[in-house]
Enzyme design. Structure first.
Site, PDB file in Angstrom:
ATOM      1  N   ASP A  48     -12.837 -21.727 -34.417  1.00 11.46           N
ATOM      2  CA  ASP A  48     -13.542 -22.061 -35.640  1.00 11.46           C
ATOM      3  C   ASP A  48     -14.158 -23.241 -35.767  1.00 11.46           C
ATOM      4  O   ASP A  48     -14.092 -24.282 -35.217  1.00 11.46           O
ATOM      5  CB  ASP A  48     -12.412 -22.068 -36.913  1.00 11.46           C
ATOM      6  CG  ASP A  48     -13.210 -22.473 -37.943  1.00 11.46           C
ATOM      7  OD1 ASP A  48     -13.844 -21.426 -38.445  1.00 11.46           O
ATOM      8  OD2 ASP A  48     -12.815 -23.413 -38.763  1.00 11.46           O
ATOM      9  N   GLU A  64     -17.412 -20.447 -32.586  1.00 14.34           N
ATOM     10  CA  GLU A  64     -18.331 -20.254 -33.865  1.00 14.34           C
ATOM     11  C   GLU A  64     -19.038 -21.591 -34.153  1.00 14.34           C
ATOM     12  O   GLU A  64     -18.304 -22.622 -34.078  1.00 14.34           O
ATOM     13  CB  GLU A  64     -17.385 -19.997 -35.181  1.00 14.34           C
ATOM     14  CG  GLU A  64     -18.438 -19.891 -36.346  1.00 14.34           C
ATOM     15  CD  GLU A  64     -17.660 -20.241 -37.658  1.00 14.34           C
ATOM     16  OE1 GLU A  64     -18.252 -19.834 -38.585  1.00 14.34           O
ATOM     17  OE2 GLU A  64     -16.725 -21.056 -37.801  1.00 14.34           O
ATOM     18  N   HIS A  78     -28.320 -13.282 -39.901  1.00 16.04           N
ATOM     19  CA  HIS A  78     -29.370 -13.730 -41.083  1.00 16.04           C
ATOM     20  C   HIS A  78     -30.353 -12.857 -40.978  1.00 16.04           C
ATOM     21  O   HIS A  78     -31.052 -12.460 -41.749  1.00 16.04           O
ATOM     22  CB  HIS A  78     -29.559 -15.318 -40.698  1.00 16.04           C
ATOM     23  CG  HIS A  78     -28.349 -16.084 -40.955  1.00 16.04           C
ATOM     24  ND1 HIS A  78     -27.243 -15.521 -41.434  1.00 16.04           N
ATOM     25  CD2 HIS A  78     -28.122 -17.566 -40.643  1.00 16.04           C
ATOM     26  CE1 HIS A  78     -26.329 -16.763 -41.446  1.00 16.04           C
ATOM     27  NE2 HIS A  78     -26.856 -17.726 -40.932  1.00 16.04           N
TER      28      HIS A  78
END
Length: 608
Positions: A261, A298, A327
């Site tokens: 993460d 990430e 995106h």
């Protein structure tokens, strides 16, 4: 750095060895219940304390008393059955009958990943609930599940990023043995397991580690709390804590890979970064077990240093998520331009994301007001995980809307098709494969009501710049936020769900079996734009595919010339009535010189 196992371990004579890192303490006592024990521990080098105890059994509760004063749960607890504030529980993680000796992991380039949250994936909200759906996932074609974090957190409802006991499996999901059962069953069915882990902060409630040692650094900050100390005084042992955690998951729980993460919030200016050390440790484990383990980061930095080899100055991780793909395709499909979508929305950006994974590879970002990113030229396609939805991109919206609720059924099919023809590792977000329309919210259930109030107020502030024009958000601490986030299922009773599921199943079949699509080769690829239309050409040897995509949301049919030599046959048409479309109008076979008509919000795939 001292390499030391720090969780309670059963020895061959059935004694247990307890070890804790507590450099701040002048004395440490083990306080156990049933049998009741109060024993002073032995001091070792580098701030460690240890003790070998007879007569301890699995199930015994214990705490560590510091300097004769307060006692706390074990920072490396393997089980917290009574919650984050109460005593730790001794368990024997080696007391499990594994039946996966033949398992060797799925190659990264062949993975079809499926991200799921244990608490909302099934009605049960447990690992057993996931096990009950494994045949469903296998039938779909998924060969890898990615679990959101399972480390013990406060309360019952949480995404998992508020974990405060990284070694303890959340008791509400079933605990350690149930997680082992899930992994073992997955391997029996040919499914790999990736676990999301949080090595950048601890959660806010039940976080007692600072009483023991210098776990936190005062030099940096994160949006979620104090950053961990990976490069200051006593950082060697903090690194050992997390390296041992990673080794435990892969070695003892047979986890196949870790999703790391927010590595951009891991601050380490040591000569050897913690990420490089982590990759080295798993490489060593891989040599011992003769099985590969994957590390997937990430990051919002678009920095290939994380996934480049050591010989090229990198940290040696195997892959990273590509937010730019998400995106680019989201902005084109929904026309959203707020927040970080301000930087996206043009067809050229989607083409670049498909071809290179990063759109911002040294370009100026209006949203960030700075230049960021670097080139992926020397990195292969399987090093990038792409998605059109995930827990962050859905759950961090004010109303938790999924893509299908922001666009249309046909657009959702087009977006899925685009992901599966791209030369990277595809990842689905649970429910996406059948067109789930239930939202996925951010949710918590801290025991401290004041903390719940602060979380709710904090979310309101975040939404002011992104979604402030769309009514009140659901309170993250409410049971409603959790219950409404659960998958609805009922696929057999819903024709729309059935058609979307069958469509995804076909896409996955093509991705896994077609000799071009099964190879994530971003070099043997060209892509051209025509307004909001795209022609994607990929090849391997003499085999080719052409994907025609039309992202136009008006009643605009796209006309595209077919300029390749030879004939091609259609292998997928998103407008087919098989997938609840309006019906196919494009030819089954195309020949050089013809013009292809592509309906709005549609994808056609041809192959020789």
């Amino acid at each position: 750095m001292t390499e030391k196992t720090i969780f309670p371990t059963r020895l061959k004579n059935n004694d247990y060895k307890f070890t804790v890192w507590a450099p701040k303490a002048r004395s440490v006592r083990l306080l156990a219940e049933s049998p009741k024990l109060e024993i002073t521990m032995n001091k070792e080098e580098f701030g460690y304390w240890s003790l070998i105890v007879s007569g301890i059994d699995a199930g015994t509760r214990y705490r560590y008393e510091l300097d004769g004063n307060n006692s706390f749960p074990d920072p490396a607890s393997l089980s917290q059955p009574d919650g984050v504030h109460e005593a730790s529980e001794v368990i024997d993680i080696h007391d499990f009958e594994w039946t996966d000796d033949e398992w060797v992991n799925i190659p990264l380039d062949r993975m079809i990943q499926y991200e799921l949250h244990t608490g909302t994936f099934s009605a049960e909200g447990t690992f057993e609930g996931v096990i009950a759906r494994l045949d469903y996932l296998k039938n779909l074609g998924v060969n890898t599940i990615e679990l959101l974090p399972v480390a013990q957190f406060s309360g019952f409802r949480n995404w998992g990023y508020d974990g405060v006991y990284p070694f303890a499996v959340h008791d509400g999901y079933g605990g350690a043995k149930e997680l082992m059962k899930l992994v073992n069953t997955c391997h029996q069915k040919g499914i790999a397991v990736i676990l999301d882990v949080v090595y950048n902060h601890f959660g806010p409630e039940g976080n007692y580690v600072s009483n023991f040692g210098d776990y936190f650094s005062g030099k940096y900050s994160t949006p979620w709390g104090e950053p961990l100390n990976f490069d200051d005084t006593n950082s060697d042992e903090v690194k050992n804590y997390f390296l041992q955690n990673a080794l435990m998951w892969c070695r003892d729980f047979h986890i196949d890979g870790l999703r790391l993460d927010a590595v951009h919030a891991i601050y380490d200016f040591s000569a050897e970064h913690i990420m490089k050390q982590l990759a080295g440790k798993l490489d060593e484990l891989s040599q011992q077990t003769e099985k590969p383990y994957y590390l997937i980061a990430e990051s919002n930095l678009n920095d290939v240093r994380y996934i480049s080899s050591h010989s090229k100055g990198g940290y040696g991780l195997n892959g990273q998520w590509s937010d730019d793909f998400h995106h680019a395709i989201h902005a084109l499909a929904t026309n959203e331009t707020r927040g970080y979508y301000e930087d996206f929305g043009t067809p050229e950006q989607l083409s670049k994301a498909i071809k290179q994974a990063f759109v911002f590879d040294g370009l100026y970002s209006k949203y960030r007001k700075k230049t960021y990113g670097n080139s992926t030229k020397n990195n292969s396609g399987e090093q990038f995980v792409i998605f059109s939805q995930n827990h962050d991109q859905v759950g961090n919206r004010k109303h938790g809307e999924r893509l299908i609720s922001l666009s249309s059924f046909e657009m959702a099919k087009l977006v899925a098709g685009c992901m599966f023809v791209s030369p990277n590792v595809p990842m689905l977000f649970m429910g996406e494969e059948y067109g789930e329309r239930n939202p996925f919210y951010y949710f918590v259930s801290h025991l401290d009501e004041e903390l719940n109030r602060l979380v709710n107020e904090g979310r309101k502030e975040e939404f002011k710049t992104f979604f402030d024009d769309k009514g009140e958000a659901v309170n993250p601490a409410s049971e409603e936020a959790f219950e409404r986030s659960k998958l609805s299922w009922g696929i057999q009773k819903n024709p729309e769900y059935q058609s979307m599921y069958n469509y995804y199943k076909k896409l996955i079949e093509l991705r896994k079996n077609h000799p071009v699509l099964q190879v994530p080769d971003k070099d043997k690829l060209t892509i051209t734009e025509n307004g909001k239309g795209f022609t994607l050409h990929r090849w391997q040897g003499d085999r080719q595919i052409l994907a025609f995509m039309n992202f136009d949301q008006n009643d605009t049919e796209l006309e595209v010339p077919f300029n390749q030599s030879g004939n091609m046959d259609k292998i997928l048409d998103s407008t087919s009535t098989n997938w609840n479309g309006k019906g196919e109008t494009s030819p089954q076979k195309i020949i050089a010189g013809e013009t292809i008509k592509v309906a709005k919000e549609a994808i056609l795939i041809y192959s020789n």
